[in-house]
Design a protein around this motif. Structure first.
Motif, PDB file in Angstrom:
ATOM      1  N   LYS A 533       0.832  -1.202   0.000  1.00 13.03           N
ATOM      2  CA  LYS A 533       0.000   0.000   0.000  1.00 13.03           C
ATOM      3  C   LYS A 533       0.870   1.257   0.000  1.00 13.03           C
ATOM      4  N   ARG A 539      -3.457   1.881  -3.238  1.00 12.06           N
ATOM      5  CA  ARG A 539      -4.229   1.146  -4.246  1.00 12.06           C
ATOM      6  C   ARG A 539      -3.606  -0.228  -4.532  1.00 12.06           C
ATOM      7  N   ALA A 540      -3.111  -0.874  -3.501  1.00 13.85           N
ATOM      8  CA  ALA A 540      -2.592  -2.236  -3.611  1.00 13.85           C
ATOM      9  C   ALA A 540      -3.177  -3.061  -2.475  1.00 13.85           C
ATOM     10  N   LYS A 541      -3.276  -4.375  -2.690  1.00 18.76           N
ATOM     11  CA  LYS A 541      -3.881  -5.258  -1.698  1.00 18.76           C
ATOM     12  C   LYS A 541      -3.165  -6.592  -1.683  1.00 18.76           C
ATOM     13  N   HIS A 564      -8.438  -1.164  -6.182  1.00 19.45           N
ATOM     14  CA  HIS A 564      -7.010  -1.494  -6.186  1.00 19.45           C
ATOM     15  C   HIS A 564      -6.497  -1.703  -7.610  1.00 19.45           C
TER      16      HIS A 564
END
Length: 571
Positions: A533, A539-541, A564
């Motif tokens: 993140k 916008r990352a998971k 994401h």
């Protein structure tokens, strides 16, 4: 004495049918017993005429009437001989109606009077209006008595009018292992005096003859006539055709397997296979599952004998048409992979001239040895016949350990021992994964979202296998490629996982040996999620595979992909 209302209705319905088929219908009544039924019959589409010495005038009236006019001629007398019958030409062109029980039966079934004796022989069959209607639907103008009886059998069995189909149905109705079970042929057809005609039809098509024909005796004759093992049967070649139909029919296959298994015991097939000479070749015989086991067992023996790989593979290909092949496919596949392994090993040059050359050689071909080994072990375990495949597995393990792992381990260790630093000009470092395969694609124009699946301990050869399977799925649009990276040292899971994350510096916490990325813990999905993140501005998971698969597609899945750009799935 007048007929009952039901009988009268039946007679009138039969007259309607007869007049619908023929322009002139004759009703001879030698004893005058059906006069009331004639008078009571209302024929809106036909003229009723009583014939008593007025043959000439009636003949003239009929000849002058319109062609669409129908006539019912009632003659309260016996039918005269042809030479004295003034109305013979009309009779031959018309239809003779009779009101006796058998005659009514066959007329209701759509048969002509020539089948009256047949109806008398099988009275029980024709007592049912439902059966008569079904039979009438099957009849054709040129049917002889044999064809009619075959269709009667079909009506009773609710099958097609085909002796093969009737046999398949009969076999499915009897458990061969139950000695007290009623013979379905007798149960279906005996009360209708048709069981003898059933066996007559079987005899004509199969050449089966027995003083006391029955299904169990026929089954023995059938299997003996098509199998390469056991006493020779004497049935006609159609027996092989029938057996193929039986085995290939999805609905009849369970019954075939029951009968095959039962007869294998009755006929002592296993003992005969154990005593079979070396020259015995079952070829494509699949009448018993024991033959499949025999073929596979002999192939395993020949594998460690002097048989060539081409001969072994040809035999396996020939057995693919066997009805038992799918059940034993893992056994055959284990042998095929052992053959592949042996061929690869014979051609492999397992020398390691240099560190870089060793990496290249593995990526270019040595991995196929690992693949063949893994596939062989997988199929052998799945087959669940450890005793049968033990010699093959013992051979494979010895070859893999002694002729692949040990020499490669020693030669590779020698090259690694000579390195001054851990790195390669052939393969990128594992730490470069994120920049090469995540950051660069996401930075390019047009790519909106990237999924990364990280599967722990996915071997290089398994990845190559998986990529090939994806690319071979025609029409799915897959385009899979495989690259290799040089793993980070020391090679354990936590550090390897950390090396795949964004960040400049890898490290280990001396207190608990947890992996660090730029001083931050990279152990566990939550910590990796924080690092991702921070890299992607939220916008990352990072998510576990089981959690990802459990997401509700329409809600949770939609939110995940909406919120994401980078989704990393840990498997």
């Amino acid at each position: 004495m007048p007929a009952s209302p039901a009988a009268t209705s039946r007679i009138h319905e039969s007259l309607d049918t007869a007049l619908a088929r023929k322009r002139v219908v004759f009703w001879y009544d030698a004893n005058g017993e059906w006069a009331a039924e004639f008078e009571g019959y209302e024929a809106p589409s036909a003229k009723k005429l009583r014939v008593e010495g007025n043959e000439f005038s009636i003949k003239v009236a009929i000849s002058r009437a319109p062609l669409d006019q129908r006539f019912l001629l009632y003659l309260p007398s016996a039918k005269p001989p042809e030479q004295g019958n003034w109305l013979l030409d009309l009779l031959l062109a018309g239809h003779e109606f009779t009101a006796d029980r058998a005659s009514l039966d066959i007329q209701e079934a759509g048969l002509t009077l020539e089948f009256k004796e047949l109806a008398q022989q099988h009275k029980a069959f024709f007592r049912s209006p439902v059966r008569n209607t079904k039979l009438k639907e099957l009849l054709r103008p040129n049917d002889d008595e044999a064809a009619v009886r075959l269709k009667m059998l079909a009506v009773l069995a609710k099958q097609q009018a085909d002796i093969d189909k009737l046999l398949l149905h009969a076999f499915s109705q009897l458990d061969p292992a139950n000695p007290d079970g009623d013979d379905p042929v007798e149960a279906l057809y005996g009360n209708h005096q048709l069981s003898g005609h059933f066996w007559r039809a079987v005899g004509e098509k199969f050449g089966y003859a027995s003083p006391e024909p029955n299904l169990r005796d026929f089954a023995v004759a059938l299997f003996n006539s098509v199998s390469s093992i056991g006493p020779s049967g004497e049935l006609l070649p159609h027996a092989r055709v029938f057996m193929s139909i039986w085995k290939d029919s999805r609905g009849s296959r369970p019954a075939f397997e029951q009968w095959s298994d039962h007869l294998a015991g009755v006929l002592r097939i296993e003992d005969q296979l154990n005593d079979a000479p070396d020259t015995y070749d079952p070829d494509d015989d699949d009448s018993y599952e024991l033959i499949e086991r025999f073929v596979l067992s002999r192939l395993l023996q020949r594998f460690q004998g002097d048989a060539s790989d081409a001969q072994l593979l040809e035999t396996i290909r020939n057995r693919t048409s066997s009805c038992w092949f799918e059940k034993h496919q893992h056994g055959y596949s284990a042998l095929e992979q052992a053959i592949t392994f042996r061929g690869l090993l014979a051609k492999a040059d397992l020398q390691v001239p240099s560190f870089e050359e060793g990496l290249q050689r593995y990526c270019n071909g040595w991995w196929r040895l690992d693949q063949a080994y893994r596939r062989c072990i997988f199929h052998a375990r799945t087959y669940q016949q450890p005793g049968l495949l033990k010699p093959l597995r013992d051979w494979l393990e010895a070859q893999y350990v002694n002729n692949v792992l040990l020499p490669l381990t020693n030669r590779w260790s020698d090259q690694v021992a000579g390195l001054s630093s851990w790195g390669s000009s052939t393969l990128p470092r594992q730490k470069e994964f994120h920049m090469r395969y995540v950051h660069a694609p996401l930075s390019s124009k047009g790519l909106k979202r990237l999924f990364v699946v990280i599967s722990d301990a996915l071997r290089y050869e398994a990845a190559r296998d998986f990529a090939d399977r994806l690319n071979n799925q025609a029409g799915k649009g897959w385009q899979a490629e495989v690259d290799a990276l040089l793993g980070a040292l020391p090679t354990f899971t936590q550090l390897g996982m950390a090396a795949l994350l964004p960040g400049a510096q890898l490290g280990l916490n001396p207190a608990d040996a947890n992996a660090l990325v730029d001083g931050q813990s990279a152990t566990g999905t939550d910590n990796r999620d924080k690092i991702l993140k921070a890299y992607a501005n939220g916008r990352a998971k990072a998510i576990l595979a089981e959690d990802f698969l459990a997401l509700a597609t329409s809600k949770d899945g939609a939110e995940l992909t909406r919120d994401h750009d980078l989704i990393v799935i840990y498997h």
